[in-house]
Write a protein that holds these residues in place. Structure first.
Motif, PDB file in Angstrom:
ATOM      1  N   HIS A 241      24.219  17.724  13.500  1.00  0.00           N
ATOM      2  CA  HIS A 241      22.970  18.175  12.892  1.00  0.00           C
ATOM      3  C   HIS A 241      22.203  17.001  12.282  1.00  0.00           C
ATOM      4  O   HIS A 241      20.974  16.912  12.427  1.00  0.00           O
ATOM      5  CB  HIS A 241      23.264  19.219  11.824  1.00  0.00           C
ATOM      6  CG  HIS A 241      22.031  19.835  11.238  1.00  0.00           C
ATOM      7  ND1 HIS A 241      21.186  20.650  11.964  1.00  0.00           N
ATOM      8  CD2 HIS A 241      21.481  19.736   9.986  1.00  0.00           C
ATOM      9  CE1 HIS A 241      20.175  21.035  11.203  1.00  0.00           C
ATOM     10  NE2 HIS A 241      20.340  20.492  10.001  1.00  0.00           N
TER      11      HIS A 241
ATOM     12  N   SER B 101      16.643  27.888  14.398  1.00  0.00           N
ATOM     13  CA  SER B 101      18.020  27.479  14.691  1.00  0.00           C
ATOM     14  C   SER B 101      19.044  28.344  13.957  1.00  0.00           C
ATOM     15  O   SER B 101      20.215  28.355  14.342  1.00  0.00           O
ATOM     16  CB  SER B 101      18.230  26.007  14.333  1.00  0.00           C
ATOM     17  OG  SER B 101      18.230  25.810  12.920  1.00  0.00           O
TER      18      SER B 101
ATOM     19  N   ASP C  76      20.720  30.566  16.345  1.00  0.00           N
ATOM     20  CA  ASP C  76      21.572  30.014  17.399  1.00  0.00           C
ATOM     21  C   ASP C  76      23.011  30.489  17.214  1.00  0.00           C
ATOM     22  O   ASP C  76      23.490  30.659  16.083  1.00  0.00           O
ATOM     23  CB  ASP C  76      21.546  28.483  17.355  1.00  0.00           C
ATOM     24  CG  ASP C  76      20.204  27.907  17.773  1.00  0.00           C
ATOM     25  OD1 ASP C  76      19.368  28.679  18.288  1.00  0.00           O
ATOM     26  OD2 ASP C  76      19.988  26.698  17.568  1.00  0.00           O
TER      27      ASP C  76
END
Length: 233
Positions: free
Chosen positions: A169, A193, A196
């Motif tokens: 990340h 995100s 995700d």
């Protein structure tokens, strides 16, 4: 051609205007040309007859579909995406290929996959699925392929440990900030995100073997961005 399904993947985040989608994707996916280019290389190395039919799952604006149709000028392709706005952009982008392309608006986890096909491709879509749906999709992709067919998934994978995931990340943040992405666009990407559902690389390779593929491997990887490929014997 148009298809709808009742059980659609949650897609509100993808139905916003997509005018800048491709520009943003290049900034949000580090080494973008290598990432997508490896898909074409895998197709070139494993498929030798250019009269092929491809299936693109989660085709979005048709970016990967366009690259494949250009590389294989005798090929045909079926693109599937759940978003009306993305499909409209794909129609505009792929219009020059006329009857070589069909576009379905549908949730590919809920409809029968067109078959048989020579290759199934996907980019940055399957990681949105829960793990059990990924595994089920891999089995369905296997069934849809011709013998010797190829499945290529240019997607994301989870770091093998929490520490590795933190490294992934941090590198991604550094890369996108270096691309001069606007703060508002970065904030939107970070919010998206949270939806995700990445799975570890090793798990996904195992699931491909469990689905029946004779070969399953990773052709290209940079932190979380991973190009999986599998071949049906």
């Amino acid at each position: 051609m148009r298809e709808h399904s009742q059980g659609r993947i949650a897609c509100s985040a993808f139905d916003n205007p997509v005018r800048h989608f491709d520009r943003l994707r290049r900034r949000l996916v580090p080494r973008f040309d290598d990432f997508f280019g490896s898909v074409l290389e895998l197709l070139e190395d494993n498929l030798f007859d250019e009269r092929l039919h491809f299936l693109d799952l989660g085709a979005g604006t048709g970016l990967l579909s366009e690259l494949v149709l250009d590389r294989f000028p005798q090929s045909t392709l079926t693109a599937v995406d759940v978003s009306d706005s993305m499909a409209e952009q794909a129609r505009l982008r792929l219009a020059r290929f006329t009857d070589r392309v069909r576009i379905h608006i549908a949730d590919y986890t809920r409809i029968p996959l067109p078959s048989p096909v020579d290759a199934v491709i996907s980019a940055l879509s399957i990681h949105h699925l829960p793990d059990d749906e990924k595994r089920n999709l891999f089995r369905r992709v296997f069934d849809a392929l011709q013998p010797g067919g190829l499945f290529i998934n240019a997607d994301q994978s989870l770091g093998p440990t929490p520490v590795a995931e933190q490294v992934y990340h941090a590198r991604w943040l550094a890369d996108v900030k270096a691309s001069a992405l606007a703060e508002t666009e970065l904030a939107t990407a970070l919010e998206r995100s949270t939806r995700d559902r990445n799975a570890p690389m090793g798990d996904q390779v195992t699931w491909l073997y469990e689905a029946g593929f004779a070969i399953a491997d990773v052709a290209w990887k940079r932190y979380r961005f991973t190009v999986f490929w599998a071949r049906k014997s």
